[in-house]
Design an enzyme around this catalytic site. Sequence first.
Site, mmCIF file in Angstrom:
data_model
loop_
_atom_site.group_PDB
_atom_site.id
_atom_site.type_symbol
_atom_site.label_atom_id
_atom_site.label_comp_id
_atom_site.label_asym_id
_atom_site.label_seq_id
_atom_site.Cartn_x
_atom_site.Cartn_y
_atom_site.Cartn_z
ATOM 1 C CE LYS A 1 44.940 45.164 44.308
ATOM 2 N NZ LYS A 1 43.686 44.692 44.642
HETATM 3 C C1 PLP Z 1 43.115 43.414 44.151
HETATM 4 C C2 PLP Z 1 42.370 42.585 45.127
HETATM 5 C C3 PLP Z 1 42.033 41.171 44.689
HETATM 6 C C4 PLP Z 1 42.226 40.661 43.281
HETATM 7 O O1 PLP Z 1 43.602 40.204 43.197
HETATM 8 P P1 PLP Z 1 44.268 39.980 41.571
HETATM 9 O O2 PLP Z 1 45.668 39.945 41.724
HETATM 10 O O3 PLP Z 1 43.690 41.173 40.723
HETATM 11 O O4 PLP Z 1 43.620 38.711 41.266
HETATM 12 C C5 PLP Z 1 41.227 40.418 45.872
HETATM 13 N N1 PLP Z 1 41.032 40.837 46.955
HETATM 14 C C6 PLP Z 1 41.228 42.209 47.410
HETATM 15 C C7 PLP Z 1 41.011 42.612 48.607
HETATM 16 C C8 PLP Z 1 42.135 43.058 46.391
HETATM 17 O O5 PLP Z 1 42.295 44.375 46.803
#
Ligand code: PLP
Length: 432
Positions: free
Chosen positions: A107
């Site tokens: 993210k």
């Molecule tokens: C947010 C997150 C996900 C999921 O990603 P999406 O885009 O919501 O499908 C997977 N792994 C980690 C470590 C995350 O923080």
Amino acid sequence: MKFYSTKNNSKLVDLKTAVLEGMPKDSGLYMPTEIPLISTKELEDVSKISFQELSLFIAFKFFKDDLSKALIEKLVHESITFDAPLVNIYDNVYALELFHGPTLAFKDFAARFMARLMSSFVKEDKKKLKVIVATSGDTGSAVANSFYSIDNIEVIILYPSGKISKIQEQQIATLDKNIKALEVNGTFDDCQKLVKTALADKELNKKIDLSSANSINIARLLPQTFYYFRAWSQLDKKRRDNLVISVPSGNFGNLCAGLIAKKMGLPIKKFIASTNINDVIPQYLTTGAYTAKASKQTISNAMDVGDPSNFVRIKELYGNIFDDIKKDIVGFSFTDDQTRANIKDTYKRYSYILDPHGSVGMLGLKKYIRQNEDISAGIFFETAHPAKFMDIVEKEIGQKVLIPERLAAFMDKEKRSIKINNDYKELIEQLI
Ligand SMILES: *Cc1c(COP(=O)(O)O)cnc(C)c1O
């Protein structure tokens, strides 16, 4: 580039409105009216340049009509400051490591980009913006760190007291300057409700400019395409023809960005939607029926989502045609026991340490390979560093997980959260 709401495709808005508004007033999601294309020749060229240069090239495609060249350069140079390396695990199986940013999760890429873009828009209008966000852990740390020290924006993060991990709390609640961490005496749902109340409060919104750093913001979606191109460009030429990518998924923003990259022209043969037991999308891909459910808690908790917000965007990209969606995406779900066993097995065989989310991604890829032989390479995304989930990981590998310096740095800092009750009046006092 213009954007429309998935609930009303006749009303178009510009990038600035889409980004500052986050979600259209009709509660749809913003989508670009057109997806820029990248030619085979351009693809060849991007495989020879650095990740930052590549990101800049893709960013120009999206934003050249709305932002100046200098601003696009600034956004990319300040947000894409770490790589997404492709690591060969065995044979033709690779991990794309997306955890080399400041909070050790994927993210970071898009949240950093969004923070800087929002800041430049607010500055143009000579405004001061307050961004409010509720978190169950991971989003809050990426958002807090992405907005830290950014001009013209104050961030207010609400998290449930005692219900997030120590590491997550240290990343959220130790920052000064423009970051305010509110430790709410309540649950994540209480935090979410307080945020929604504030965003809908007309009186409050007359007094301050309030926005949200929600993951459905288009400014968080588009930059996630950059690392799909980076994954492809690091592959050996002879491995590129029949590439499949497995994405560990929760709200499906990450996978949705991959579908956009494919539409732009990136040759990905198949996407694997890998989930934990929150299997709404794998079920949909098998049966054609979408049934939202209450989320269940798992060890890959950033993917505990029972009604994925980006599902409508995926349908929109395929004009709602189920057979076309099924051609490009296959879905598998896995239990915590399978996730744990795969962490153990992968460490034993290949000395590679997975986090629970990456483990789910790898399981999806392995299942696909067992059922289909004709792939040149399979990539799964490692979305978080194993140190973020060390309690779970260390039990499986029988070893300590090394904590990266940038994470350790947070652990020593003093907590400076402000405690509030689950009471809207107390939130208002902190906002004004
Ligand atoms: C947010 C997150 C996900 C999921 O990603 P999406 O885009 O919501 O499908 C997977 N792994 C980690 C470590 C995350 O923080």
